[in-house]
Design a protein around this motif. Structure first.
Motif, short mmCIF file in Angstrom:
data_model
loop_
_atom_site.label_atom_id
_atom_site.label_comp_id
_atom_site.label_asym_id
_atom_site.label_seq_id
_atom_site.Cartn_x
_atom_site.Cartn_y
_atom_site.Cartn_z
N LEU A 137 80.81 84.43 -24.66
CA LEU A 137 79.51 85.10 -24.72
C LEU A 137 78.35 84.14 -24.48
N SER A 138 78.56 82.86 -24.72
CA SER A 138 77.45 81.91 -24.62
C SER A 138 76.97 81.67 -23.20
N GLY A 139 77.87 81.87 -22.22
CA GLY A 139 77.46 81.53 -20.87
C GLY A 139 77.63 82.62 -19.83
N ILE A 140 78.20 83.75 -20.20
CA ILE A 140 78.49 84.79 -19.23
C ILE A 140 77.21 85.53 -18.82
N SER A 141 77.17 85.96 -17.57
CA SER A 141 76.00 86.70 -17.10
C SER A 141 76.01 88.11 -17.67
N GLN A 142 74.85 88.73 -17.68
CA GLN A 142 74.75 90.10 -18.20
C GLN A 142 75.60 91.05 -17.36
N GLU A 143 75.59 90.87 -16.05
CA GLU A 143 76.37 91.75 -15.17
C GLU A 143 77.87 91.62 -15.43
N ASP A 144 78.34 90.37 -15.55
CA ASP A 144 79.78 90.17 -15.82
C ASP A 144 80.17 90.69 -17.20
N LEU A 145 79.30 90.50 -18.17
CA LEU A 145 79.59 91.00 -19.51
C LEU A 145 79.68 92.51 -19.51
N ALA A 146 78.77 93.17 -18.81
CA ALA A 146 78.83 94.63 -18.72
C ALA A 146 80.12 95.08 -18.07
N ASP A 147 80.57 94.35 -17.04
CA ASP A 147 81.83 94.69 -16.38
C ASP A 147 83.01 94.56 -17.34
N ILE A 148 83.05 93.49 -18.11
CA ILE A 148 84.14 93.28 -19.06
C ILE A 148 84.18 94.42 -20.07
N TYR A 157 78.60 102.94 -22.43
CA TYR A 157 77.29 102.31 -22.62
C TYR A 157 77.36 100.80 -22.41
N SER A 158 78.26 100.36 -21.56
CA SER A 158 78.50 98.92 -21.38
C SER A 158 77.26 98.16 -20.93
N ARG A 159 76.46 98.76 -20.04
CA ARG A 159 75.30 98.03 -19.52
C ARG A 159 74.22 97.89 -20.59
N ARG A 160 74.02 98.93 -21.38
CA ARG A 160 73.05 98.84 -22.47
C ARG A 160 73.50 97.82 -23.51
N ILE A 161 74.79 97.81 -23.79
CA ILE A 161 75.31 96.86 -24.78
C ILE A 161 75.21 95.43 -24.28
N GLN A 205 87.36 95.47 -28.51
CA GLN A 205 88.60 95.51 -27.74
C GLN A 205 88.44 94.78 -26.42
N ALA A 206 87.35 95.04 -25.75
CA ALA A 206 87.11 94.42 -24.43
C ALA A 206 87.03 92.90 -24.52
N LEU A 207 86.31 92.40 -25.51
CA LEU A 207 86.17 90.95 -25.65
C LEU A 207 87.50 90.30 -26.01
N ARG A 208 88.28 90.95 -26.89
CA ARG A 208 89.58 90.40 -27.26
C ARG A 208 90.50 90.34 -26.05
N ILE A 209 90.51 91.41 -25.25
CA ILE A 209 91.35 91.43 -24.05
C ILE A 209 90.93 90.34 -23.08
N ALA A 210 89.62 90.16 -22.91
CA ALA A 210 89.12 89.15 -21.99
C ALA A 210 89.44 87.74 -22.48
N THR A 274 87.78 99.47 -10.61
CA THR A 274 88.91 98.88 -9.91
C THR A 274 88.45 97.78 -8.95
N ALA A 275 87.18 97.83 -8.55
CA ALA A 275 86.65 96.81 -7.66
C ALA A 275 86.11 95.60 -8.43
N SER A 276 86.02 95.70 -9.74
CA SER A 276 85.50 94.61 -10.55
C SER A 276 86.43 93.41 -10.48
N LYS A 277 85.84 92.23 -10.49
CA LYS A 277 86.67 91.02 -10.48
C LYS A 277 87.47 90.86 -11.76
#
Length: 332
Positions: A137-148, A157-161, A205-210, A274-277
């Protein structure tokens, strides 16, 4: 030391995976945990040999303790299960188990921030060989975090979060799981906060998986384990706990059984995810050694009984899928 975890679907695991005493191959428990399932299987085949794999050295020691005298039948391997199958060259196993749930010990006793019910460090690691949630979380971009959060948490509500997390991070206020819960809760609509589950559930869940690369490890390990499985009625079972895991297992099993429609399928469903990295790679052809074939034994996943869920609420989302490998009869 007190046991904290109750194995899910115990009767079903014994039914499907009870070791065959005529087969010299080992049983492989790819997610040993506290050894609950392993103990059940060894009880039904006291002369069997078992390989217990876990990425967490703490869990290896807990399993060694709880297995007691049975521990002498176990080869303990501290490794991620995908790394184990990458380098495995031993006898072909006749029983393989993956239980993809998070241990109750990790949730309630590890202090590593797996649960939103306690205020703990943002860790979420199953092994210290990977970066922590705080580091992520310390260095990830907002866009990548929303994708995760969207891909791995299926959070609408991933983008708002993600935007809220980045704002709080910039102000230096994101240090513990309590901070994360507060941030997520403040970012979602009031009606969502009053929903069936805690509004932070999907983000956790998303952060643990990542952090632990859970889906990519599973996608990599499944075909290797299937290929290694004994062709003399060897069986492999996987217990999943959320839809991403279950879809991945379903398509991998179908691909291994020769269903070409499963090849190229994804664990994620939304078109743009599905297109997300961060999306797991698509299911490849799962090739079996020559003369061997996979048969799916559970066309629909096996789920816990009402009685089991009442006694062990953590089992409520469990799904079990099982396959068997046999030799292809020669045609004359």
């Amino acid at each position: 030391m007190e046991r904290s975890h109750v194995p899910v679907l115990p009767a079903e695991i014994v039914e499907f995976l009870k070791p065959d005493t005529t087969n010299a191959g080992p049983v492989v428990d790819c997610t040993l945990g506290e050894g609950g399932h392993s103990a059940l299987l060894l009880e039904h085949a006291p002369d069997s040999r078992l390989i217990g794999v876990d990425a967490d050295a703490t869990m290896i020691e807990r399993a060694r303790h709880f297995l007691g005298p049975r521990a002498s039948q176990v080869e303990f391997v501290c490794a991620w299960y995908d790394d184990f199958w990458l380098s495995y060259t031993g006898a072909r196993p006749h029983r393989i188990l993956f239980d993809l749930g998070i241990s109750t010990f990790h949730l309630a006793g590890s202090g590593r921030g797996f649960t939103f019910r306690e205020d703990e460090p943002l860790d979420m690691r199953l092994s210290d060989s990977v970066m922590s949630a705080a580091e992520l979380l310390s260095g990830i971009s907002q866009e990548d975090l929303a994708d995760i959060i969207y891909v791995f948490g299926e959070e609408r509500y991933s983008r708002r979060i993600a935007a809220a997390i980045v704002r709080v991070r910039s102000a230096g206020g994101l240090r513990t799981t309590g901070d994360l819960v507060e941030t997520v809760t403040s970012a979602v609509p009031a009606a969502y906060r009053r929903g069936r589950i805690n509004p932070a559930t999907r983000t956790f869940q998303a952060l643990r998986i990542a952090v632990n690369a859970e889906l990519e490890r599973l996608r990599t390990a499944l075909p290797r384990a299937l290929a290694a499985l004994s062709p003399d009625h060897g069986r492999m079972a996987v217990i999943t706990f959320h839809s991403l895991e279950d879809r991945l297992v379903k398509w991998a099993f179908r691909a291994a059984s020769g269903d070409e429609s499963a090849v190229g399928r994804s664990a994620v469903t939304a078109k743009h995810s599905t297109a997300s990295k961060f999306a797991p790679k698509l299911i490849d052809t799962v090739a079996m050694p020559e003369g061997e074939r996979i048969t799916i034994l559970t066309r629909r996943p096996v789920v816990p009984s009402y009685e089991e869920v009442a006694g062990n609420p953590a089992s409520r989302s469990a799904k079990l899928r099982v396959v068997e490998k046999t030799r292809i009869e020669e045609s004359w």
